[in-house]
Scaffold this active site. Structure first.
Site, mmCIF file in Angstrom:
data_model
loop_
_atom_site.group_PDB
_atom_site.id
_atom_site.type_symbol
_atom_site.label_atom_id
_atom_site.label_comp_id
_atom_site.label_asym_id
_atom_site.label_seq_id
_atom_site.Cartn_x
_atom_site.Cartn_y
_atom_site.Cartn_z
ATOM 1 N N TYR A 7 -95.711 77.411 -4.187
ATOM 2 C CA TYR A 7 -96.902 78.139 -3.736
ATOM 3 C C TYR A 7 -97.126 79.391 -4.563
ATOM 4 O O TYR A 7 -96.163 80.057 -5.003
ATOM 5 C CB TYR A 7 -96.746 78.574 -2.272
ATOM 6 C CG TYR A 7 -96.966 77.484 -1.255
ATOM 7 C CD1 TYR A 7 -98.217 77.245 -0.719
ATOM 8 C CD2 TYR A 7 -95.902 76.708 -0.824
ATOM 9 C CE1 TYR A 7 -98.411 76.249 0.232
ATOM 10 C CE2 TYR A 7 -96.083 75.710 0.126
ATOM 11 C CZ TYR A 7 -97.339 75.494 0.652
ATOM 12 O OH TYR A 7 -97.525 74.515 1.594
ATOM 13 N N TYR A 32 -91.493 69.820 -1.576
ATOM 14 C CA TYR A 32 -90.629 70.975 -1.893
ATOM 15 C C TYR A 32 -89.571 71.165 -0.816
ATOM 16 O O TYR A 32 -89.764 70.800 0.332
ATOM 17 C CB TYR A 32 -91.474 72.251 -2.054
ATOM 18 C CG TYR A 32 -92.286 72.651 -0.848
ATOM 19 C CD1 TYR A 32 -91.720 73.369 0.198
ATOM 20 C CD2 TYR A 32 -93.637 72.321 -0.759
ATOM 21 C CE1 TYR A 32 -92.464 73.730 1.306
ATOM 22 C CE2 TYR A 32 -94.394 72.673 0.341
ATOM 23 C CZ TYR A 32 -93.796 73.387 1.377
ATOM 24 O OH TYR A 32 -94.537 73.728 2.469
ATOM 25 N N ARG A 88 -90.261 68.982 2.411
ATOM 26 C CA ARG A 88 -91.543 68.693 3.065
ATOM 27 C C ARG A 88 -92.258 67.550 2.338
ATOM 28 O O ARG A 88 -92.312 67.533 1.114
ATOM 29 C CB ARG A 88 -92.482 69.906 3.021
ATOM 30 C CG ARG A 88 -92.109 71.138 3.792
ATOM 31 C CD ARG A 88 -92.134 71.029 5.297
ATOM 32 N NE ARG A 88 -93.015 70.092 5.954
ATOM 33 C CZ ARG A 88 -94.293 70.284 6.299
ATOM 34 N NH1 ARG A 88 -94.879 71.422 6.034
ATOM 35 N NH2 ARG A 88 -94.984 69.364 6.934
ATOM 36 N N HIS A 122 -98.373 67.901 1.176
ATOM 37 C CA HIS A 122 -99.409 68.170 2.196
ATOM 38 C C HIS A 122 -100.342 69.268 1.717
ATOM 39 O O HIS A 122 -99.984 70.085 0.874
ATOM 40 C CB HIS A 122 -98.767 68.588 3.526
ATOM 41 C CG HIS A 122 -97.972 69.859 3.419
ATOM 42 N ND1 HIS A 122 -96.653 69.881 2.995
ATOM 43 C CD2 HIS A 122 -98.303 71.152 3.661
ATOM 44 C CE1 HIS A 122 -96.222 71.121 2.983
ATOM 45 N NE2 HIS A 122 -97.189 71.927 3.368
ATOM 46 N N HIS A 162 -102.765 72.272 3.518
ATOM 47 C CA HIS A 162 -103.102 72.965 4.769
ATOM 48 C C HIS A 162 -104.619 73.049 4.923
ATOM 49 O O HIS A 162 -105.324 73.394 3.962
ATOM 50 C CB HIS A 162 -102.533 74.387 4.764
ATOM 51 C CG HIS A 162 -101.037 74.436 4.778
ATOM 52 N ND1 HIS A 162 -100.302 74.591 5.932
ATOM 53 C CD2 HIS A 162 -100.125 74.354 3.779
ATOM 54 C CE1 HIS A 162 -99.016 74.602 5.646
ATOM 55 N NE2 HIS A 162 -98.873 74.469 4.340
#
Lengths: 230, 172
Positions: free
Chosen positions: A101, A140, A150, A153, A155
């Site tokens: 991120y 990640y 995870r 995905h 958000h």
């Protein structure tokens, strides 16, 4: 506007021990069902001036092309009656193709992509449709447990047409082998509700040899959700 | 009939860059009404501050007074490193006794569904007649009332758990 009660299992279990952060943060009391005039009649109004052209193309924010698999995601935002949720703000954020991120607290040892920040916003159109261009996010690790990774995905944050329709959720990709091992995904008891968070690959939405297409429809709470005047 | 709604997932710890525009657009307040400030801390079940939480405040009665704002009647506020937040609220004129000064939506890592709540001012003369507070058990109403600290200053903590757990709503 009417908000039906949500069946048990559709929402995630607020205290779900396999997802460690829920233990002391998930409310323990059942939510109180109340009547309140304002939340069901009004909502924030976002000016179109706040939405910039490049907000819907997450691959256009740097000096060059981001790394990874370019994709387009589109779908309709509907209420429980199947009516379009119009002129409604939708925000997205995600990691890059390497699983990192653009955030100062992300300590994952994967590279940042100087051409990909991973955030966008848009308004739904008169049919409740949205569309944006991005890069497929990578999986990640997140430290919740041994071998905790995870699933890929994106958000999603949706405002709906009235306050009580507010939703923050995550869109997943088909056939991800990590679904069975992810306590965030698994915190939703209802299998059909889980499946509704998985986008559908769409050859129709695929753009030539430029990008693969996915469709992800979203149903917000509330019946007759588009008030008069919208 | 089976529900077909899209279910919720946690906001996670990383929305800050994506949500920053909304913070910027909502917090440089231009208001045609008097304002008060409500400050507090979001706390978990141990009383520990939640430093990656978010509050969105919706002030439907302040929309007219904030017509010059980019997003009238709306605030988006991340909790800081101490779990603290501060919300400047336009008071409607005339005052609407017994109504919340704001509706709040709470998000955080570990909160797999956002939570709806609302806050009232302790010196609101209409609290006893409030349609919303009347629906809340008497011994939990205090969780929705901001205490007056001084001139135009109020304090309101949000507790996700414990015997002080804030009342969270589901709307009919």
């Amino acid at each position: 506007m009417r908000f039906d009660s949500v069946e048990t299992g559709v929402y995630p279990t607020l205290v779900y021990p396999p997802y460690a952060s829920t233990a002391k943060r998930g409310p323990t009391q059942a939510p109180l069902r109340i009547r309140a005039a304002e939340p069901v009649q009004t909502n924030i109004a976002v000016s179109r001036n706040l939405i910039l052209p490049h907000d819907t193309d997450l691959t256009s924010h740097g000096q060059g092309e981001p790394l990874g698999e370019k994709i387009v995601i589109t779908g309709r935002v509907l209420d429980e009656d199947g009516k379009p949720v119009r002129n409604s703000l939708l925000e997205v954020w995600q990691c890059n193709s390497a699983g990192r991120y653009w955030h100062k607290r992300d300590q994952h040892d994967a590279p940042l992509d100087p051409n990909f920040y991973g955030f966008g916003k848009m308004l739904t159109d008169d049919e409740g449709r949205y569309r944006f261009v991005t890069i497929k996010p990578g999986p990640y690790p997140w430290g919740n447990h041994h071998k905790a990774w995870r699933p890929a995905h994106i958000h999603f944050s949706l405002f709906g047409n009235v306050y009580a329709q507010r939703l923050v959720t995550q869109m997943y990709f088909p056939s991800d082998p990590l679904f069975d091992y992810d306590p965030i995904f698994q915190s939703i008891p209802d299998l059909a509700a889980r499946q509704r968070l998985i986008a559908r690959f769409s050859l129709e939405q695929t753009v030539d040899d430029k990008m693969l297409g996915y469709e992800f429809d979203i149903v917000l709470r509330g019946r007759d959700a588009t008030p008069m005047g919208l | 009939m089976a529900s077909n709604i899209t279910t919720s997932q946690t906001i996670g710890p990383f929305p800050h860059e994506a949500w920053r525009w909304g913070v910027d657009a909502s917090n440089a307040l231009i208001s045609g009404a008097p304002t008060v400030t409500i400050s507090g801390v979001i706390r978990d079940g141990n009383g520990a501050p939640i430093s990656d939480g978010w509050i969105e405040a919706w002030l439907p009665d302040a929309v007219a007074a904030e017509s010059a704002q980019a997003i009238p009647g709306f605030r988006r506020i991340p909790s800081n490193d101490d779990g603290a937040f501060c919300i400047e609220v336009s008071l409607p004129t005339p005052a609407t006794a017994g109504k919340p000064v704001l509706f709040a939506t709470i998000f955080a890592r570990g909160l797999v569904k956002h939570q709806f709540t609302a806050v009232f001012l302790e010196d609101d003369s209409g609290l006893a007649q409030s349609e919303i507070l009347a629906q809340v058990l008497a011994d939990r109403r205090a969780t929705l009332i901001a205490r007056k600290l001084g001139d135009a200053q109020y304090h309101w903590d949000i507790w996700m758990q414990s015997d002080k757990e804030t009342v969270f709503f589901d709307y009919v």
